[in-house]
Design an enzyme around this catalytic site. Structure first.
Site, PDB file in Angstrom:
ATOM      1  N   HIS A  40       2.776   3.453  -8.948  1.00 44.44           N
ATOM      2  CA  HIS A  40       2.637   2.012  -9.210  1.00 44.44           C
ATOM      3  C   HIS A  40       3.885   1.469  -9.916  1.00 44.44           C
ATOM      4  CE1 HIS A  40      -1.353   2.067  -7.657  1.00 44.44           C
ATOM      5  NE2 HIS A  40      -1.862   2.788  -8.631  1.00 44.44           N
ATOM      6  N   ASP A  84       0.829  -1.214   0.000  1.00 40.65           N
ATOM      7  CA  ASP A  84       0.000   0.000   0.000  1.00 40.65           C
ATOM      8  C   ASP A  84       0.863   1.264   0.000  1.00 40.65           C
ATOM      9  OD1 ASP A  84      -2.336   1.428  -0.018  1.00 40.65           O
ATOM     10  OD2 ASP A  84      -2.676   1.292   2.134  1.00 40.65           O
ATOM     11  N   LEU A  91      11.199 -20.539  -4.877  1.00 43.46           N
ATOM     12  CA  LEU A  91      10.235 -19.641  -4.216  1.00 43.46           C
ATOM     13  C   LEU A  91       8.916 -19.759  -4.956  1.00 43.46           C
ATOM     14  CD1 LEU A  91       9.593 -17.093  -2.321  1.00 43.46           C
ATOM     15  CD2 LEU A  91      10.213 -15.711  -4.319  1.00 43.46           C
TER      16      LEU A  91
HETATM   17  C1  FPP Z   1      -1.794   0.057  -3.517  1.00 45.16           C
HETATM   18  O1  FPP Z   1      -1.383   1.406  -3.487  1.00 45.16           O
HETATM   19  C2  FPP Z   1      -1.265  -0.632  -4.688  1.00 45.16           C
HETATM   20  C3  FPP Z   1      -2.012  -1.171  -5.701  1.00 45.16           C
HETATM   21  C4  FPP Z   1      -3.480  -1.125  -5.756  1.00 45.16           C
HETATM   22  C5  FPP Z   1      -1.381  -1.810  -6.863  1.00 45.16           C
HETATM   23  C6  FPP Z   1      -0.161  -2.617  -6.560  1.00 45.16           C
HETATM   24  C7  FPP Z   1       0.660  -2.741  -7.776  1.00 45.16           C
HETATM   25  C8  FPP Z   1       2.015  -2.743  -7.805  1.00 45.16           C
HETATM   26  C9  FPP Z   1       2.865  -2.711  -6.598  1.00 45.16           C
HETATM   27  C10 FPP Z   1       2.749  -2.765  -9.085  1.00 45.16           C
HETATM   28  C11 FPP Z   1       2.629  -3.986  -9.914  1.00 45.16           C
HETATM   29  C12 FPP Z   1       2.690  -5.277  -9.199  1.00 45.16           C
HETATM   30  C13 FPP Z   1       2.846  -6.454  -9.804  1.00 45.16           C
HETATM   31  C14 FPP Z   1       2.763  -7.718  -9.024  1.00 45.16           C
HETATM   32  C15 FPP Z   1       3.126  -6.526 -11.250  1.00 45.16           C
HETATM   33  P1  FPP Z   1      -2.495   2.536  -3.526  1.00 45.16           P
HETATM   34  O2  FPP Z   1      -2.695   2.945  -4.926  1.00 45.16           O
HETATM   35  O3  FPP Z   1      -3.730   2.052  -2.807  1.00 45.16           O
HETATM   36  O4  FPP Z   1      -1.781   3.663  -2.708  1.00 45.16           O
HETATM   37  P2  FPP Z   1      -2.481   4.814  -1.836  1.00 45.16           P
HETATM   38  O5  FPP Z   1      -3.091   4.134  -0.630  1.00 45.16           O
HETATM   39  O6  FPP Z   1      -1.326   5.688  -1.481  1.00 45.16           O
HETATM   40  O7  FPP Z   1      -3.496   5.483  -2.719  1.00 45.16           O
END
Ligand code: FPP
Length: 252
Positions: A40, A23, A134
């Site tokens: 992201h 997050d 893994l």
């Molecule tokens: C949460 O941060 C993150 C996500 C919803 C997406 C996670 C994706 C990645 C880490 C990149 C790609 C991953 C893979 C496995 C290819 P948020 O957007 O909710 O952050 P915020 O709470 O600050 O808004």
């Protein structure tokens, strides 16, 4: 999934299964006055760092919450950008992960993804199925409640078909229908980004998991913070509802 893994905690006690809510990507970007997708992208680099860390520490399973059932409701441009990032990551990383003996697996409602991504997910699983170093489980379009619903539907199906008696349904039988059933349950859960909640992640599987939270945003997570989480975990006593004395007796 085995019900009760080892209980004793010591310096050398490394989790077998690490589960993570990644997050804070959006906030990381917003603090830099950049579009959320930049966060992201930075988050995708942290994924590689965590995979390296798990391999180095001998962690057997890493489960990452990449996209929740609820994330489909985000603004369309963010969902599209995430899909593109996901497709690119599959294109770019799978061969290298395969070379490193990593088994890739997806949990969640994969049929909701566009065909191009769905095909890449299936291909990545098939290519890496025999790998042993893994297991990387990526929760994509996943929801913990939905996981319980699909397990329940599967049991009801068998009851109606006459192959399962309702009185034979117990925790072990239900557990076998849940996602990740063939793997050890998560020992350690990490959530970055400062929120202290499970957010519909592995609701059933996290029953006895040790929880660890950090204020660091996902793109800021580094090896030092991960090591801190592992050190903290190594000092915890996992009692599974028993007393300290009973745990000591069992491990003697
Ligand atoms: C949460 O941060 C993150 C996500 C919803 C997406 C996670 C994706 C990645 C880490 C990149 C790609 C991953 C893979 C496995 C290819 P948020 O957007 O909710 O952050 P915020 O709470 O600050 O808004």
């Amino acid at each position: 999934m085995t019900a009760m893994p080892p209980t004793s905690a010591s310096e050398g006690n490394v989790p077998r299964h690490l589960a993570i809510i990644m997050d804070g990507n959006g906030r990381w970007a917003e603090r830099r006055r950049r579009p959320r997708i930049i966060g992201h992208r930075a988050g995708a680099r942290t994924v590689n760092l965590v995979i390296d860390f798990c391999i180095e520490k001998g962690i057997e399973v890493l489960t990452l919450f990449a996209f929740s059932s609820e994330n489909w409701g985000r603004p369309q441009d963010e969902v599209s950008a995430l899909m593109k990032l996901f497709a690119n990551a599959l294109e770019r990383e799978v061969d290298e992960l395969n070379r490193r003996n990593v088994r890739i697996r997806f949990i969640g409602e994969r049929v909701r993804f566009p065909d191009t991504i769905l095909e890449r997910m299936n291909a990545a699983e098939a290519l890496t199925a025999g790998n042993t170093r893994l297991t990387l489980a990526i929760a994509a379009s996943y929801g913990g409640r939905q996981d319980i619903v699909q397990a329940t539907q599967s049991l009801v199906h068998d009851v109606l078909a006459g192959t399962l008696r309702p009185e034979d349904i117990d925790e072990t039988v239900l557990d076998a229908r849940m996602a990740l059933a063939d793997l050890p349950p998560p020992d350690l859960f990490i959530r970055t980004g400062g929120e202290h909640r499970i957010s519909n992640f592995l609701l059933w599987q996290l029953a006895y998991t040790e929880l660890w939270f950090t204020e660091k945003l996902w793109p800021e997570l580094d090896t030092e913070a991960l090591q801190h989480a592992l050190d903290d975990y190594a000092h915890r006593e996992r009692r599974y509802g028993l007393t300290s004395a009973q745990i000591l007796e069992k491990s003697a």
